[in-house]
Design an enzyme around this catalytic site. Structure first.
Site, mmCIF file in Angstrom:
data_model
loop_
_atom_site.group_PDB
_atom_site.id
_atom_site.type_symbol
_atom_site.label_atom_id
_atom_site.label_comp_id
_atom_site.label_asym_id
_atom_site.label_seq_id
_atom_site.Cartn_x
_atom_site.Cartn_y
_atom_site.Cartn_z
ATOM 1 N N GLY A 176 0.904 -1.164 0.065
ATOM 2 C CA GLY A 176 -0.117 0.178 -0.026
ATOM 3 C C GLY A 176 1.031 1.289 0.010
ATOM 4 C CD GLN A 190 3.473 5.897 2.540
ATOM 5 O OE1 GLN A 190 2.398 5.398 2.032
ATOM 6 N NE2 GLN A 190 4.505 5.245 3.097
ATOM 7 C CB CYS A 229 5.041 2.282 7.417
ATOM 8 S SG CYS A 229 4.727 3.694 6.288
ATOM 9 C CG LEU A 230 6.642 0.856 1.549
ATOM 10 C CD1 LEU A 230 6.260 1.286 0.112
ATOM 11 C CD2 LEU A 230 7.827 0.035 1.624
ATOM 12 C CG HIS A 234 -0.807 1.337 7.005
ATOM 13 N ND1 HIS A 234 0.161 0.924 7.775
ATOM 14 C CD2 HIS A 234 0.137 2.226 6.267
ATOM 15 C CE1 HIS A 234 1.426 1.331 7.752
ATOM 16 N NE2 HIS A 234 1.355 2.230 6.865
ATOM 17 C CD GLU A 235 -1.221 2.318 2.723
ATOM 18 O OE1 GLU A 235 -0.590 3.702 2.643
ATOM 19 O OE2 GLU A 235 -0.288 1.572 2.996
ATOM 20 C CG HIS A 260 0.385 6.965 5.306
ATOM 21 N ND1 HIS A 260 1.358 7.514 5.704
ATOM 22 C CD2 HIS A 260 0.669 5.604 5.170
ATOM 23 C CE1 HIS A 260 2.233 6.434 6.117
ATOM 24 N NE2 HIS A 260 1.792 5.441 5.616
HETATM 25 NI NI NI Z 1 2.543 3.411 5.471
#
Ligand code: NI
Length: 171
Positions: free
Chosen positions: A46, A51, A95-96, A137-138, A141
Site C-alpha cells: 500500500g 509518502q 511502512c515504507l 493504514h493508508e 497517512h
Molecule cells: Ni505506511
C-alpha cells in the site's frame, strides 16, 4: 510511469492532513500509476500520496502482491472514507516511510470504504484481514497519522530517535 522518491519519518510532510481530490483527471491518474510502480518496486502492499510528498487524498494498494506468486490486483482510491467498521484484530505492521520497523497495531477487522476509482467513478469495497489493515493504514497517512502513532509513546519515541539517527548517518 516513474518511480517516485519516498519520504521517511521523521518528516513534517508525513504529518499533514492531505487535501481532497476534486476530480480524477489525467494528472491524478498519472500520480496513481507512479505511486503503484513505486509501491511494487519497494516492494509494499500500500502507498499513500503524502509518502511521495504529494498532499492529496490518494491511495493505492495491492494485497495480492505478496508471497512467491506476486499477482497484480491493484486498487486505486481518491478521497477514501471508511463507512463501516466491524470487529478488531492485531496486525504486525510496517511502512515504507518507517524503514526497518515493525509494530503490532490494533485495527478494525473488517472495513467498508468508499472512494473514487482510477476512472473517477464512486466505488465501495469491503476488506478484511490484510486488506482491512492496509486500507486503514493508508487512510491514516492522509490524515498525517503513521502506524507508530498507534504504539505507546515510549515505543514511538524510541523508534523516532532511531530513525532520526539513521537519517543523520546517511547525510
Ligand atoms: Ni505506511
Amino acid at each position: 510511469m516513474a518511480i517516485l522518491p519516498l519520504l521517511t519519518a521523521p518528516d513534517k510532510r508525513l504529518k499533514k492532513v492531505a487535501r481532497p481530490v476534486e476530480r480524477v483527471d489525467d494528472a491524478i491518474r498519472r500520480l496513481m500509476d507512479d505511486m503503484l510502480d513505486t509501491m511494487y518496486r519497494a516492494p509494499g502492499v500500500g502507498l499513500a500520496a503524502p509518502q511521495v510528498g504529494v498532499s492529496r487524498r490518494v491511495i493505492v494498494a495491492d494485497v495480492a502482491y505478496v508471497g512467491e506468486e506476486k499477482r497484480h490486483e491493484p486498487i486505486f482510491l481518491a478521497n477514501p472514507e471508511i463507512l463501516e467498521r466491524e470487529g478488531e484484530l492485531v496486525w504486525e505492521e510496517g511502512c515504507l516511510s518507517v524503514p526497518e520497523t515493525q509494530g503490532e497495531v490494533t485495527r478494525s477487522a473488517r472495513v467498508t470504504v468508499r472512494g473514487l476509482n482510477r476512472e473517477g467513478v464512486e466505488t465501495t469495497l469491503t476488506g478484511e484481514g490484510l486488506l482491512a489493515v492496509c486500507l486503514q493504514h493508508e487512510i491514516d497517512h492522509l490524515n498525517g497519522v503513521l502506524f507508530i502513532d498507534h504504539l505507546s509513546r515510549l515505543k514511538r519515541d524510541m523508534i523516532l530517535k532511531r530513525l532520526k539517527k539513521l537519517k543523520e548517518d546517511e547525510n
